[in-house]
Design a protein around this motif. Structure first.
Motif, mmCIF file in Angstrom:
data_model
loop_
_atom_site.group_PDB
_atom_site.id
_atom_site.type_symbol
_atom_site.label_atom_id
_atom_site.label_comp_id
_atom_site.label_asym_id
_atom_site.label_seq_id
_atom_site.Cartn_x
_atom_site.Cartn_y
_atom_site.Cartn_z
ATOM 1 N N VAL A 147 0.820 -0.636 0.444
ATOM 2 C CA VAL A 147 0.398 -0.208 0.394
ATOM 3 C C VAL A 147 0.500 1.123 -0.051
ATOM 4 N N THR A 148 -0.041 2.177 -1.111
ATOM 5 C CA THR A 148 1.912 3.594 -0.899
ATOM 6 C C THR A 148 0.679 3.971 -0.760
ATOM 7 N N VAL A 149 0.292 5.628 0.176
ATOM 8 C CA VAL A 149 -0.145 7.018 0.147
ATOM 9 C C VAL A 149 0.861 8.167 -0.367
ATOM 10 N N ASP A 150 0.455 8.562 -1.657
ATOM 11 C CA ASP A 150 1.424 9.626 -2.331
ATOM 12 C C ASP A 150 2.750 8.960 -2.217
ATOM 13 N N ASP A 151 2.678 7.575 -2.948
ATOM 14 C CA ASP A 151 4.225 6.710 -3.432
ATOM 15 C C ASP A 151 4.690 6.628 -1.981
ATOM 16 N N GLU A 152 5.003 6.525 -0.742
ATOM 17 C CA GLU A 152 4.915 6.404 0.081
ATOM 18 C C GLU A 152 4.236 4.961 0.324
ATOM 19 N N VAL A 153 5.419 3.933 0.867
ATOM 20 C CA VAL A 153 4.883 3.289 1.264
ATOM 21 C C VAL A 153 4.262 3.117 3.013
ATOM 22 N N VAL A 154 3.335 2.405 2.887
ATOM 23 C CA VAL A 154 2.817 2.361 4.326
ATOM 24 C C VAL A 154 2.239 1.385 4.981
ATOM 25 N N HIS A 155 2.948 0.756 5.872
ATOM 26 C CA HIS A 155 2.711 -1.242 5.988
ATOM 27 C C HIS A 155 1.453 -1.484 7.066
ATOM 28 N N LEU A 156 0.812 -2.394 6.725
ATOM 29 C CA LEU A 156 -0.691 -2.058 7.264
ATOM 30 C C LEU A 156 -0.877 -3.764 7.944
ATOM 31 N N THR A 157 -1.764 -4.194 8.871
ATOM 32 C CA THR A 157 -1.816 -5.576 8.997
ATOM 33 C C THR A 157 -2.134 -6.034 7.652
ATOM 34 N N ARG A 158 -2.525 -7.279 8.153
ATOM 35 C CA ARG A 158 -3.161 -9.005 7.072
ATOM 36 C C ARG A 158 -4.948 -7.524 7.335
ATOM 37 N N SER A 159 -4.954 -7.167 8.518
ATOM 38 C CA SER A 159 -6.992 -7.324 8.556
ATOM 39 C C SER A 159 -7.342 -5.658 7.994
ATOM 40 N N GLU A 160 -5.997 -5.298 8.382
ATOM 41 C CA GLU A 160 -6.472 -3.641 7.916
ATOM 42 C C GLU A 160 -6.434 -3.259 6.319
ATOM 43 N N PHE A 161 -4.975 -4.578 5.406
ATOM 44 C CA PHE A 161 -4.899 -4.208 4.151
ATOM 45 C C PHE A 161 -6.364 -5.091 3.210
ATOM 46 N N ARG A 162 -6.970 -6.118 4.016
ATOM 47 C CA ARG A 162 -8.297 -6.399 3.637
ATOM 48 C C ARG A 162 -9.584 -5.157 3.622
ATOM 49 N N LEU A 163 -8.599 -4.606 4.999
ATOM 50 C CA LEU A 163 -10.498 -3.812 4.832
ATOM 51 C C LEU A 163 -10.338 -2.580 3.997
ATOM 52 N N LEU A 164 -9.129 -1.940 3.868
ATOM 53 C CA LEU A 164 -9.037 -0.868 2.549
ATOM 54 C C LEU A 164 -9.157 -1.628 0.913
ATOM 55 N N GLU A 165 -8.641 -2.623 0.993
ATOM 56 C CA GLU A 165 -8.808 -3.256 -0.221
ATOM 57 C C GLU A 165 -10.164 -3.744 -0.539
ATOM 58 N N CYS A 166 -11.240 -3.902 0.200
ATOM 59 C CA CYS A 166 -12.919 -3.737 0.096
ATOM 60 C C CYS A 166 -12.937 -2.578 -0.074
ATOM 61 N N LEU A 167 -13.062 -1.528 0.508
ATOM 62 C CA LEU A 167 -13.637 -0.088 0.615
ATOM 63 C C LEU A 167 -12.754 0.888 -0.742
ATOM 64 N N LEU A 168 -11.719 0.548 -0.869
ATOM 65 C CA LEU A 168 -10.804 1.295 -2.373
ATOM 66 C C LEU A 168 -11.381 0.383 -3.695
ATOM 67 N N ARG A 169 -11.814 -0.836 -3.437
ATOM 68 C CA ARG A 169 -12.529 -1.089 -4.548
ATOM 69 C C ARG A 169 -13.510 -0.620 -5.006
ATOM 70 N N GLN A 170 -13.901 -0.521 -3.927
ATOM 71 C CA GLN A 170 -15.628 0.168 -4.969
ATOM 72 C C GLN A 170 -16.119 2.173 -3.748
ATOM 73 N N PRO A 171 -15.057 2.584 -4.630
ATOM 74 C CA PRO A 171 -15.558 3.988 -3.705
ATOM 75 C C PRO A 171 -16.763 4.372 -3.897
ATOM 76 N N GLY A 172 -17.207 4.936 -2.647
ATOM 77 C CA GLY A 172 -18.998 5.487 -2.179
ATOM 78 C C GLY A 172 -19.582 4.500 -2.026
ATOM 79 N N ARG A 173 -19.570 3.021 -2.299
ATOM 80 C CA ARG A 173 -20.080 1.400 -1.368
ATOM 81 C C ARG A 173 -20.335 2.153 0.199
ATOM 82 N N VAL A 174 -21.371 2.289 1.011
ATOM 83 C CA VAL A 174 -21.366 2.428 2.099
ATOM 84 C C VAL A 174 -21.224 -0.048 2.091
ATOM 85 N N PHE A 175 -20.446 -0.332 3.136
ATOM 86 C CA PHE A 175 -20.386 -0.767 4.516
ATOM 87 C C PHE A 175 -20.867 -1.146 5.299
#
Length: 236
Positions: A147-175
């Protein structure tokens, strides 16, 4: 590296268990649904890399599930391997016309099925290698699990990565919180819904100046900010 997720939509529970067991032995993450409606829900929520889709399903049949998957922007490019007891050429043609990527007729060899799965997932991995999931300065590389934020690497846990990926794949969708618990922690995890709030707070802290892309929807759950909303707020 993140495991490749495969969704099995098969009403024959014993067959689904055999397929799931063999896929897990090969290193895949497996989700199972036993009717078309639940399968469609799981596909939209989990966004698997590949769906093994039985043709003869209760509630919604496999052809209708395939049609709806291809009509949904979130799942239109998901690989679909149809499983069916039918051997009529016309059934295969209908399946391919609706968007199936491959077709296996029952009874089949598990070894042959695994090879078909590997082949389809290999195609996805090759295309994913050059396709980041990105929005508003936040990017996920699902192949390198980075994961990168403005091209800087951000270290996430497995759960945080899954959470962010789920949200980021569908911007605007409420989970809902329960949906995000299933995604980040697993369906069999017995935790309070508020547990997801702890993960969101930690994720926002790591996103730093981009923390506001993960938005709270009061009384419901969370969403990744829709880019169009951001342009309106910025006066674009």
């Amino acid at each position: 590296m993140a495991k490749t997720t495969v969704l099995i939509i098969e009403d024959d529970r014993s067959l689904a268990e055999v397929i799931a067991y063999n896929l897990q032995r090969e290193g895949y993450e497996v989700i199972v649904a036993h009717d078309g409606e639940d399968g469609l829900t799981q596909a939209r929520l989990k966004l698997p890399a590949l769906i093994l889709l039985d043709l003869m399903l209760p509630v919604l049949d496999g052809l209708e599930v395939c049609r709806r998957l291809r009509a949904d922007s979130a799942t239109k490019n998901t690989r679909i391997l149809m499983l069916t007891a039918k051997a009529e050429e016309s059934d295969e043609l209908v399946g391919f016309a609706l968007g199936a990527d491959d077709y296996v007729t029952k009874p089949f060899s598990v070894k042959v099925l695994l090879e078909r799965v590997k082949s389809l997932c290999r195609r996805d991995a090759e295309s994913a290698a050059v396709k980041l999931i990105a929005s508003q300065g936040v990017a996920i590389d699902p192949v390198r699990y980075r994961v990168t934020v403005d091209d800087e690497v951000v270290h996430l846990t497995r759960s945080e990565f899954r959470l962010l990926e789920c949200l980021l794949r569908q911007p605007g969708r409420v989970f809902s919180r329960s949906e995000l618990i299933d995604v980040a922690l697993g369906e069999d995890t017995l935790v309070l819904e508020r547990t997801i709030d702890v993960h969101v707070r930690s994720l926002r802290k790591k996103l730093d100046t981009h923390a506001d892309v993960v938005q709270t929807v009061r009384g419901v759950g969370y969403k990744f900010r829709d880019p169009s909303d951001h342009r309106i707020e910025a006066g674009v």
